[in-house]
Design a protein around this motif. Structure first.
Motif, PDB file in Angstrom:
ATOM      1  N   TYR A 105      47.318 -80.621 -53.279  1.00  0.00           N
ATOM      2  CA  TYR A 105      48.256 -80.239 -54.335  1.00  0.00           C
ATOM      3  C   TYR A 105      47.602 -80.448 -55.703  1.00  0.00           C
TER       4      TYR A 105
ATOM      5  N   VAL B  27      46.900 -76.779 -57.016  1.00  0.00           N
ATOM      6  CA  VAL B  27      48.130 -76.425 -57.726  1.00  0.00           C
ATOM      7  C   VAL B  27      48.113 -77.024 -59.135  1.00  0.00           C
TER       8      VAL B  27
ATOM      9  N   THR C  82      48.228 -73.518 -61.257  1.00  0.00           N
ATOM     10  CA  THR C  82      48.805 -72.440 -60.452  1.00  0.00           C
ATOM     11  C   THR C  82      50.289 -72.299 -60.771  1.00  0.00           C
TER      12      THR C  82
END
Length: 703
Positions: free
Chosen positions: A412, A416, A421
């Motif tokens: 993550y 991300v 993201t």
């Protein structure tokens, strides 16, 4: 049910989201959370509160409590309050911050310190979550430990009485009111989870067994590198602890609009909003510079907007139109983009205290809301990934579960959070994911206005306001060949494109750079004032000033210098202190911002010391290597810097990048004080801290 008071102080919604997560998990653990924003003082009273208090506090600016906490902080900082005012109060506090800034988690620390000064005691040790590395690394274990700490609190205050089948702590020693540290609560937390499991309740973290097919493809995946869309062992083969699914609470209907006009002013109903024309736009850098820097002039002559040099203001900006259209296409709602969005709270929602999002105005079209109200580029929280997984299938579902799980925390962070993201990136990466519109409206935060420093003085440019910015450009995390622009800077660059002119760098005989022909009424933007005005020139003009501002960090100092020039013209017999400027850029001939204007100020004696460094220019011939960074130039002039700050009661202002420059400048100041006064670094750090307390070391920095 055991009740506790849960308060949050939020600036951009993170503290609120975490508090809501605590509130939802509380019920599962046998507690009842009374949730309020800290600004809602009519709904709670700490003076008479008998239940334990849990507070989640974010930090804004360079270390201030969020705007929602200002009245609360002012109230508790009343020096007339007795030292036992909160002696009855037991509390736990979770602070949110970013270690890239000097005053890490200072919003929470201010409240924490003052509560203790007024007699309140911890029942649970304070947590400090760092957004620089990922809030979840502290937030998740802090929340996990909270339940055992609350259980211990209630047990210790009510003796041996059984409370809802809570853990019994038999020994007298265990009934002390010492704060419980999160790292010591692992065993108690596990026992509590087991107790809840035995009673048939589901814990807020659901065990998901491995659903991945371990067939011939496993070997192929194991040999490959992980990415946003797939994992490798051991994560790909692990059983996952995933967050509980946040309760749905919005009911969304789309109705056809009857052609009424929509105003962007409705997106910020709290602050006064001014619609102002752009009268000029100048490119300050050459075309071959690494970054493109623009100066924009706003005409505020017909508004009540006022400012001082050093102030900042907000620009209300929209999301990229192309990204909004792509999102509408992906949601299969393009043909309904002009429909009016009508929101209601679901009658059967399990979300406690569910309320309509205040940042989504009534009677607006879907396109308006996606364009002006929601931060569609926001990095999704794990709760949103968990919700998206419910609307995905097969490998996409599994991967989304991995990314929001404890086991997938590293992925993550890498794919991300650190890759920035956004929602559209996720929807492109996971084609089976088909979320309903309600999910987006529940989870996407408010589109925040972007702050900019005023780069002018109203004495020098009456009725005008200047600001400077770099056009931010970066690669898309999912399609690396696509170059994206910053939400606000990309939009501003587009808005001013038709009137943009190059900076001629020609200095007139009198004054600063040659004035450009204005283009009135070409386009306009919406702005609003910012309430934190701390970055101002000293009230005593005789006090010497050191300004440190590489790149666009020079913006407020141009306003300082323009202002000082006019003051000296108005008071020719006045005594004005020295003004130092440490400026830096990459190349002397490409991105030396305001070069002619700075030379003008230096020539007139307004700017008494101008020290410029160029980080990418190579030495010419046999000359010495040039000074690369502003902190290097400060070190070269350490005696003068120390004299100004320590002997002449001067002020130092630092503006620009928080991640590298501000930290390096701070470290250099410590070294300078240590060297010039002959003290250890620890003592030098204390001296610097005193300068901050005296408001003589001021920062306006950003990440």
């Amino acid at each position: 049910m055991r009740r506790f008071l849960l308060l949050y102080a939020t600036q951009q919604g993170q503290a609120k989201a975490i508090a809501e997560e605590i509130c939802e998990k509380a019920f599962v653990h046998g507690f009842s959370a009374d949730l309020h924003c800290i600004s809602e003082s009519d709904k709670y009273d700490l003076k008479t509160e008998t239940a334990p208090l849990v507070v989640v506090v974010s930090t804004t600016g360079t270390g201030d409590p969020p705007d929602t906490a200002r009245k609360f902080v002012k109230k508790i900082q009343d020096k007339a309050l007795p030292v036992d005012f909160f002696a009855h109060l037991r509390y736990g506090l979770l602070g949110l911050g970013d270690s890239e800034y000097t005053y890490f988690c200072n919003g929470g620390k201010i409240i924490d310190k003052r509560l203790q000064e007024l007699g309140a005691q911890h029942f649970y040790a304070t947590g400090h979550a760092d957004d620089c590395v990922g809030l979840e690394f502290v937030v998740e274990p802090w929340i996990d430990g909270l339940w055992a700490a609350l259980t211990k609190h209630f047990t210790s205050t009510r003796g041996k009485e059984e409370i809802n089948g809570a853990l019994q702590i038999a020994s007298t020693a265990s009934q002390r009111m010492d704060p419980v540290k999160p790292e010591l609560l692992h065993i108690e937390s596990r026992v509590e989870l087991l107790r809840l499991a035995d009673s048939g309740r589901r814990d807020s973290e659901v065990q998901e067994q491995n659903a991945v097919n371990r067939d011939q493809s496993s070997a192929l995946i194991a040999e490959s590198e992980p990415s946003l869309t797939h994992s490798v062992p051991p994560l790909s083969q692990a059983s996952l602890n995933i967050p509980a699914l946040a309760p749905e609470y919005l009911q969304v209907h789309l109705h056809e609009l009857l052609g009424q006009e929509e105003s962007r002013a409705s997106v910020t109903p709290v602050d006064p909003v001014f619609q102002v024309p752009i009268s000029k736009a100048v490119q300050l850098t050459t075309n071959d510079a690494i970054k493109t820097t623009l100066l924009v002039e706003l005409d505020i002559s017909k508004t009540d907007f006022s400012y001082q040099p050093g102030d900042a203001f907000n620009v209300i900006c929209p999301n990229s139109d192309s990204e909004v259209q792509h999102l509408l296409q992906r949601l299969q709602l393009t043909d309904r983009r002009e429909h009016c969005v009508v929101l209601k709270i679901k009658g059967d929602t399990k979300k406690k205290g569910a309320a309509l999002p205040q940042h989504i105005p009534e009677g607006r079209s879907l396109q308006f809301i996606l364009t002006w109200c929601l931060e569609i580029r926001a990095v999704p929280k794990k709760a949103m990934l968990r919700a998206l997984a419910e609307h995905a299938a097969g490998p996409d579902r599994r991967r989304l579960h991995e990314l929001c799980s404890r086991q997938g925390a590293a992925d993550y962070g890498r794919f991300v959070r650190d890759a920035h993201t956004g929602l559209l990136d996720l929807l492109l990466a996971f084609p089976s994911c088909q979320p309903p519109l309600a999910l987006l409206l529940e989870h996407l935060p408010k589109l925040q206005p972007r702050p900019y420093s005023c780069a002018s003085s109203n004495l020098s440019h009456p009725g005008k306001l200047h600001f400077v910015f770099n056009i931010v450009e970066f690669l898309s995390p999912t399609t690396m060949e696509v170059l994206r622009r910053g939400v606000c800077t990309g939009w501003l660059a587009t808005v001013v494109a038709s009137i943009l002119r190059p900076d001629t760098q020609v200095s007139p005989a009198e004054g600063g750079p040659a004035p450009a022909p204005e283009v009135p009424g070409v386009c306009s933007i919406s702005i609003s004032p910012r309430t934190t005005g701390f970055f101002h020139l000293p009230s005593d003009p005789a006090a010497p000033v050191i300004m440190v501002g590489p790149g666009t960090g020079i913006a407020p100092f141009i306003g300082f210098l323009q202002h000082r020039e006019k003051l000296q013209e108005q008071h020719p017999e006045g005594h004005f202190g020295a003004m130092w400027l440490f400026f830096g850029c990459r190349h002397k001939e490409r991105d030396y911002l305001f070069r002619e204007e700075l030379r003008h100020f230096y020539k007139r004696g307004i700017l008494t010391h101008l020290k410029v460094s160029f980080s990418r220019d190579a030495p010419v011939g046999e000359e010495e290597a040039p000074v690369k960074y502003v902190q290097d130039n400060m070190w070269l002039h350490s005696k003068q810097v120390a004299r100004v700050l320590l002997k002449e009661s001067g002020y130092i202002y630092v503006c620009g990048d928080a991640k590298n420059m501000a930290k390096d400048v701070n470290d250099t100041l410590v070294e300078i004080i240590s060297k010039e006064t002959g003290v250890e670094k620890l003592e030098a750090m204390k001296t610097l801290a005193t300068l901050k307390e005296e408001k003589r070391y001021l920062q306006d920095i950003w990440s």
